[in-house]
Scaffold this active site. Structure first.
Site, PDB file in Angstrom:
ATOM      1  CG  HIS A  98      -0.496   0.317   2.481  1.00  0.00           C
ATOM      2  ND1 HIS A  98      -0.013  -0.640   3.324  1.00  0.00           N
ATOM      3  CD2 HIS A  98      -0.343   1.497   3.129  1.00  0.00           C
ATOM      4  CE1 HIS A  98       0.406  -0.076   4.442  1.00  0.00           C
ATOM      5  NE2 HIS A  98       0.221   1.234   4.344  1.00  0.00           N
ATOM      6  CD  GLU A 102       2.033   9.187  -0.479  1.00  0.00           C
ATOM      7  OE1 GLU A 102       1.401   9.114  -1.548  1.00  0.00           O
ATOM      8  OE2 GLU A 102       2.411  10.248   0.041  1.00  0.00           O
ATOM      9  CG  ASP A 103       5.803   6.453   2.241  1.00  0.00           C
ATOM     10  OD1 ASP A 103       5.623   7.673   2.091  1.00  0.00           O
ATOM     11  OD2 ASP A 103       5.257   5.785   3.132  1.00  0.00           O
TER      12      ASP A 103
HETATM   13 MN    MN Z   1       0.763   3.036   5.572  1.00  0.00          MN
END
Ligand code: MN
Length: 738
Positions: A98, A102-103
Site C-alpha cells: 500500500h 507513496e513513499d
Molecule cells: Mn501506511
C-alpha cells in the site's frame, strides 16, 4: 510520506541497512501471516503474496518507521489486519504494497506492469488518499474528504486497505510525538471511525475509536477501562446464571447455538454516559449477550424461547433481520428482565449475519468458494454513488462536509443549539427530546420550539442539521401526550416521573381534605393508634401512603366514615381543579377532572357514561362495563356525557390475540399493528404448548381505528382470534342510558 508515520529515508539510498536479527523478525512475521491466511483460505495465492513482499521489501529498503522497525514491517502488519477480516489474496497483496508508490521511487506504472490493473487501481487510490491532509482548515479538509470518497468509489477495496493501514498506525501511535498523536487521534475519531461504521467494519471501527479515545482523553479512558476490568468476575458469574437454563432449553429444542457475552467498547460506553447523562454503574448494569444460530427461522424461534423464559421489555424489540440497517447489519435485538431483575440485552443472529456485523462490506471480499454476490455490494455502492453525485451538486465544500458528516451518522442525528453546539439524538426525536437533552428543567418547562427560526409544534420530527431553539415558561408543565412522540429514554422517564408526582400530590391534598373533614366531624384529631389500625386494615405502608390512597379513591371515603361511626354527607360538591379538555363534553360542568376507567378503556365511538367519584372527579366507563352494572342503582352519580374527541388525542385499547404459535408470529403481529400506524404501549406475550396468547395495549384514535387494527391482525397467518380484552358478548350488553 506515508499518511502519518515518520519514515526516515536511508542516508545512502539503495544501501541495505537491515540488521540480521531484524531480517529474522520480518521473515517470522511474514510466515505467521501466511499461516494465518491458510487457516481460512486453503487456496491462497502464495506466489502473489510473496511477489508483493519481495517488491515492497526492495522498494522500502533502508526506510524505517518511527518505532525504529524496518518499514516493510508496516506492510506486513497492515496485511495481517486484512487477514483478520479473512480477505482474499489480492487484498493481502494490496496491504503489503500500500505505501510503495507513496513513499518510494516506484511509480504506479511500475505496479501496473508487475501486478496488473486490479491491484494498480487500488494502490493508486490509496496513494491519492495518502496525499490528502485531512486535518487541514475546514475548507481544505472538506475538499480532501470529498476526494477520498471519490477514490473509494472507483474500488471500494481501497477504503478497506486504508482502514487497515490506519489501524496499524493507531496501534503504533505511541512512537510519535504527543502533538502529532493528538492530531491523528482526532482525525481518526472524526473521519475514519465514522467511515468504518458506514461500511459496517465494526471490528476496525471499535478499535480505532478506543485507541483514539485513549490518547485524546487518557484519564477518562483509564477510569472506564479499570471499572470494566474490575467487574469482570461478577459479570461472568451473572452471564452463566442467565445462560445455563437458556442453553438447556435450546438444546431440548435442537437449536444448535453459540453464545458470547460481549462488552461494549470503551468509547461507546463513554459516549453513552455523556449522551444519556448516566453514571458508569448505570451503563454496566446493562448486560449484553449474543446468541448465534444456524438459520433465520432459528433466530425467531430463539427469540420466542427467550421471551417465554424471561419477561421482555417490549419497546426494545428490534427486528433488523426483516429490515437490515443501512450498513447491512442484521440481527434480532431484545431486552429482557434477567435473574435478579437486571436488564439483559440479547442479540440473536446467524453465523453469516455475525460475519457481516463484524466486517461489513469486507465480507464481500472474504475468501469463499462461491465468490462475491454483486447484488449485496450494490447497496454499499449505491451510497457511494449517491455521495459522489451529491458532491457534484454541492458547490460549497464546507456544506458538503457538513452534510457528509450528517450522513455518516445516519442512524443517529445531530441538531444544533442556537450557540452552535451539536446535540446527538435518535432519528425522529422531537423538540421535547431536544429540550430534555439540554436540561431536565428546560424539558419540564418547555413551552414552544423554533426550528431554523420558525415556530413548530412540539411533536415535530427533527431532521439532522437543523437549528433548534426552545422557549420555556415557569408555568408550563409536561403534557402527557408527549409520551406518544418522544424518542429518548431520558425525556420519557422524566415526563412519567413528573406525571406520577403530580398525581400523588393531587391525591395527597384531596386525602388531607377528607381527613380534615373527618376530624372536624369527630371534633378531635385521629390518634396514632387509629392511624396504625387504619394502615393495617388497608395494607398501607405508611400514613402518607394511606392519605394518597384515600385521595385517589383506592380507599373509599365511605368506609373510613364507617370506621369512625360517622355518617357521610351526601354529594359533597368539591371544586376540582380545572383540566384541559380530554375529548369529553359534559353539559354544565366544564371544569371537571375527567379520567377514563382502566377496567373498560372506552374509545370514541363507544357508548359511555360518566361517574362522579370522590377524589378522582369524573371517571368515564363504557355502558357495557361490568363495574358499572354493580353500581348502577346509585343512579344519581351517573351522568350523561358525549365524546368530543380532538384529532391529536389517543386512547388506550387492550386487545388479546390468540393463535397457533409459530416462529415469526409475534413479529408478524407487531408488523400488522405497525401497518395501521397504531403505537404499541405495552405487551404481554405468553406461549403455552402450541398456543400463543398475546395481550397488547395500543394507542388508537377511536373505535373505528381499533376495528381496523383488529381486522389487520386477523389477516396474520395462524391468528385464530383477536378480541378487545374487556369486550363483553353482545347478549350481556347493558341497556343504553339516555
Ligand atoms: Mn501506511
Amino acid at each position: 510520506m506515508s499518511e502519518n508515520q515518520e519514515t526516515q529515508k536511508a542516508a545512502a539510498p539503495g544501501r541495505f541497512t537491515i540488521e540480521p536479527m531484524e531480517l529474522v523478525e520480518v521473515v517470522d512475521e511474514f510466515s505467521k501471516l501466511l499461516e494465518k491466511i491458510e487457516l481460512y483460505n486453503p487456496h491462497v495465492d502464495k506466489e502473489l503474496i510473496k511477489q508483493a513482499l519481495r517488491f515492497a521489501a526492495v522498494a522500502h529498503a533502508g526506510q524505517r518507521r518511527a518505532s525504529g522497525k524496518p518499514f516493510i514491517y508496516h506492510g506486513i502488519q497492515t496485511a495481517d489486519i486484512l487477514a483478520d477480516l479473512h480477505l482474499d489474496s489480492v487484498m493481502i497483496a494490496c496491504g503489503i504494497l500500500h505505501d510503495v508508490v507513496e513513499d518510494t521511487a516506484i511509480t504506479i506504472e511500475d505496479v501496473r506492469r508487475e501486478f496488473g490493473d486490479e491491484i494498480a487501481v487500488i494502490i493508486e487510490g490509496l496513494t491519492k488518499i495518502a496525499g490528502l491532509k485531512l486535518m487541514s482548515p475546514e475548507e481544505q479538509q472538506a475538499g480532501n474528504f470529498r476526494k477520498m470518497i471519490l477514490y473509494s468509489a472507483k474500488d471500494v477495496r481501497t477504503v478497506l486497505v486504508k482502514f487497515a493501514d490506519r489501524l496499524h498506525n493507531m496501534r503504533t501511535l505511541e512512537f510519535l510525538p504527543s502533538e502529532k498523536r493528538k492530531v491523528i487521534a482526532h482525525e481518526t475519531l472524526e473521519v475514519f471511525a465514522p467511515l468504518a461504521h458506514r461500511f459496517g467494519v465494526y471490528a476496525i471501527k471499535t478499535e480505532l475509536e478506543d485507541i483514539a479515545f485513549r490518547w485524546l482523553q487518557p484519564a477518562e479512558y483509564r477510569r472506564i477501562n479499570n471499572a470494566l476490568e474490575n467487574s469482570v468476575a461478577q459479570r461472568d458469574a451473572y452471564f452463566i446464571e442467565f445462560l445455563e437454563p437458556l442453553k438447556e432449553r435450546l438444546a431440548a429444542e435442537n437449536v444448535e447455538n453459540q453464545s458470547q457475552w460481549r462488552l461494549k467498547n470503551i468509547y461507546s460506553v463513554y459516549k453513552k454516559m455523556v449522551r444519556d447523562n448516566k453514571s458508569m454503574e448505570e451503563i454496566y448494569d446493562i448486560f449484553a449477550i449474543r446468541i448465534i444460530v444456524n438459520t433465520v427461522s432459528e433466530c425467531y424461534h430463539t427469540l420466542g424461547i427467550i421471551h417465554s423464559m424471561f419477561t421482555p421489555v417490549v419497546e426494545r424489540i428490534k427486528d433488523f433481520i426483516a429490515t437490515p440497517k443501512f450498513n447491512m447489519y442484521q440481527s434480532l435485538h431484545t431486552t429482557v428482565i434477567g435473574p435478579g431483575g437486571r436488564m439483559v440485552e440479547v442479540q440473536i443472529r446467524t453465523f453469516e449475519m455475525h460475519q457481516t456485523a463484524e466486517t461489513g462490506i469486507a465480507a464481500h471480499w472474504r475468501y469463499k468458494e462461491g465468490k462475491v454476490e454483486p447484488d449485496e455490494i450494490d447497496s454499499y455502492m449505491d451510497w457511494l454513488r449517491r455521495v459522489v453525485e451529491w458532491q457534484s451538486k454541492t458547490p460549497e465544500a464546507s456544506e458538503f462536509m457538513h452534510e457528509l458528516k450528517m450522513d455518516l451518522f445516519q442512524d443517529e442525528m445531530f441538531v444544533f443549539t442556537p450557540k452552535g453546539d451539536l446535540i446527538q439524538l435518535p432519528t425522529d426525536a422531537t423538540p421535547v427530546d431536544f429540550a430534555f437533552a439540554l436540561h431536565s428543567e428546560i424539558g419540564l418547562h418547555c413551552s414552544g420550539a423554533k426550528v431554523n427560526r420558525r415556530i413548530v409544534p412540539l411533536d415535530t420530527k427533527l431532521q439532522s442539521g437543523q437549528w433548534v431553539e426552545i422557549t420555556t415558561h415557569p408555568n408550563k408543565y409536561p403534557n402527557p401526550n408527549w409520551l406518544n412522540t418522544v424518542k429518548t429514554a431520558k425525556a420519557r422517564s422524566l415526563i412519567r416521573r413528573w406525571i406520577k408526582r403530580q398525581r400523588d400530590e393531587e391525591n395527597f391534598s384531596l386525602g388531607m381534605d377528607m381527613i380534615a373533614k373527618i376530624e372536624k366531624l369527630r371534633g378531635k384529631k385521629i390518634s396514632d393508634a387509629d392511624k396504625e389500625e387504619l394502615m393495617k386494615k388497608y395494607y398501607q405502608r405508611n400514613w402518607d401512603q394511606f392519605i394518597r390512597s384515600l385521595g385517589g379513591g383506592d380507599i373509599s371515603n365511605h368506609s373510613i366514615h364507617n370506621f369512625f361511626g360517622l355518617i357521610e354527607k351526601k354529594q359533597e360538591k368539591r371544586a376540582v381543579t380545572a383540566r384541559p379538555p380530554v375529548g369529553i363534553s359534559i353539559q354544565g360542568m366544564e371544569n371537571l377532572l375527567v379520567s377514563f376507567a382502566k377496567c373498560c378503556k372506552p374509545l370514541p365511538g363507544d357508548e359511555i357514561l360518566g361517574f362522579i367519584t370522590r377524589g378522582r372527579g369524573m371517571v368515564i366507563h363504557r355502558t357495557d362495563c361490568e363495574n358499572i352494572t354493580q353500581n348502577i342503582n346509585d343512579s344519581e352519580r351517573a351522568i350523561h356525557v358525549n365524546w368530543e374527541p380532538k384529532d391529536d388525542l389517543f386512547f388506550v385499547a387492550s386487545i388479546r390475540v390468540e393463535g397457533k404459535n409459530r416462529r415469526s408470529l409475534l413479529s408478524d403481529i407487531t408488523a400488522a399493528i405497525a401497518k395501521t400506524n397504531c403505537n404499541i404501549r405495552s405487551a404481554r406475550i405468553s406461549t403455552k404448548d402450541d398456543n400463543a396468547i398475546d395481550d397488547f395495549d395500543v394507542d388508537v384514535k377511536n373505535l373505528v381505528s381499533l376495528q381496523n387494527l383488529i381486522k389487520e391482525i386477523r389477516k396474520v397467518k395462524g391468528v385464530s382470534s383477536v378480541l378487545r380484552r374487556d369486550m363483553r358478548s353482545p347478549g350481556n350488553m347493558l341497556k343504553r342510558h339516555e
